[in-house]
Design a protein around this motif. Structure first.
Motif, PDB file in Angstrom:
ATOM      1  N   THR A  47       0.944  -1.130  -0.143  1.00 35.84           N
ATOM      2  CA  THR A  47      -0.022  -0.171   0.005  1.00 35.84           C
ATOM      3  C   THR A  47       1.037   1.410  -0.096  1.00 35.84           C
ATOM      4  OG1 THR A  47      -1.965  -0.923   1.074  1.00 35.84           O
ATOM      5  CG2 THR A  47      -1.902   1.297   1.159  1.00 35.84           C
ATOM      6  N   PRO A  48       1.646   1.464   0.810  1.00 35.66           N
ATOM      7  CA  PRO A  48       2.410   2.708   0.885  1.00 35.66           C
ATOM      8  C   PRO A  48       3.490   2.693  -0.597  1.00 35.66           C
ATOM      9  CG  PRO A  48       3.402   1.350   2.674  1.00 35.66           C
ATOM     10  CD  PRO A  48       2.098   0.565   2.157  1.00 35.66           C
ATOM     11  N   LEU A  72       1.053   4.168  -2.943  1.00 39.11           N
ATOM     12  CA  LEU A  72       0.629   5.535  -2.936  1.00 39.11           C
ATOM     13  C   LEU A  72       1.783   6.479  -3.109  1.00 39.11           C
ATOM     14  CD1 LEU A  72      -1.048   5.222   0.735  1.00 39.11           C
ATOM     15  CD2 LEU A  72      -2.123   5.951  -1.658  1.00 39.11           C
ATOM     16  N   PHE A  73       3.199   5.994  -2.955  1.00 39.66           N
ATOM     17  CA  PHE A  73       4.307   6.461  -3.244  1.00 39.66           C
ATOM     18  C   PHE A  73       4.107   6.940  -4.819  1.00 39.66           C
ATOM     19  CE2 PHE A  73       8.742   6.663  -4.592  1.00 39.66           C
ATOM     20  CZ  PHE A  73       9.274   7.692  -4.057  1.00 39.66           C
TER      21      PHE A  73
END
Length: 249
Positions: free
Chosen positions: A60-61, A64-65
């Motif tokens: 997820t991160p 998002l990045f």
């Protein structure tokens, strides 16, 4: 080794280190590569995006990045694709950038063997010519041009700057990224492909390497020395950054 440490090692081994991220907002494949690193990074080529991430970071991160930086990624993609399309290809009908001018590239079965410049035409010719033979002819021609021009100019500038006693030799090598290199022993190496560039750019490259005989770094003192000989060096640096991809073959 403790049970906890063993479990962590097993977890790291099981974590896939190469995945494909299915991201609809990117026009090319996005590869995820994990390694022993602490931060995220994105590398863009003309046909793919590579995201480099720490081994244990969740998806997820990471996604998002990438989403956060998608505008920058798309901009870099366009730039890389443009440069890839402009890359020098030795084939009839293509173009070659020589001395800052566009020349139509002509490869022809004709004597004498060599490179012939005609109005708007850069001709590589030889009896029974093939693509590998055309590349060798151009290579030999550029090497000869380099040997005729670069050593004498390098020696003259070294003498002018009072460092000719430090200059041991001038050598040539086709490298993947560097146009020149100066060692602490006084050996200056040039990439002979630089002979495709404008004369001002070539002279800047000579100036750059010879000034390393004064300063083996890129300190303000080094750039002051470069500017004392080549006041417009920033213009030539800019030309190389904008066009160097068109000189490699």
């Amino acid at each position: 080794m403790s049970v906890q440490m063993k479990a962590m090692k097993v977890l790291l081994r099981r974590q896939p280190d190469h995945e494909i991220l299915e991201l609809e907002y990117l026009p090319v494949p996005c590869e995820l590569k994990r390694s022993q690193r602490k931060s995220l990074a994105v590398h863009v080529s003309h046909n793919r995006v590579e995201v480099r991430a720490p081994l244990r970071m969740k998806r997820t991160p990471i996604e998002l990045f990438v989403q956060k930086h998608q505008r920058w990624i798309r901009k870099k993609l366009k730039e890389k694709q443009r440069k890839h399309a402009e890359k020098l290809t030795l084939a009839a009908g293509r173009h070659i950038l020589y001395k800052a001018q566009e020349w139509q590239l002509v490869i022809r079965d004709q004597r004498p063997t060599g490179v012939v410049l005609e109005p708007g035409r850069f001709c590589i010719q030889a009896p029974g010519i093939t693509d590998p033979k055309a590349e060798k002819i151009l290579t030999d021609w550029l090497k000869l041009k380099a040997k005729e021009y670069l050593p004498a100019r390098t020696q003259a500038l070294a003498q002018y700057l009072g460092v000719d006693h430090k200059l041991k030799e001038v050598v040539f090598r086709k490298t993947r990224s560097k146009w020149g290199h100066c060692t602490s022993e006084g050996r200056i190496q040039y990439n002979w492909l630089i002979m495709l560039a404008p004369d001002g750019v070539i002279d800047y490259m000579i100036c750059h390497e010879v000034c390393h005989l004064l300063h083996m770094n890129h300190s303000p003192a080094f750039w002051d020395a470069v500017a004392s000989v080549c006041p417009d060096y920033q213009r030539y640096v800019g030309w190389l950054k904008a066009n160097e991809h068109r000189l490699w073959f």
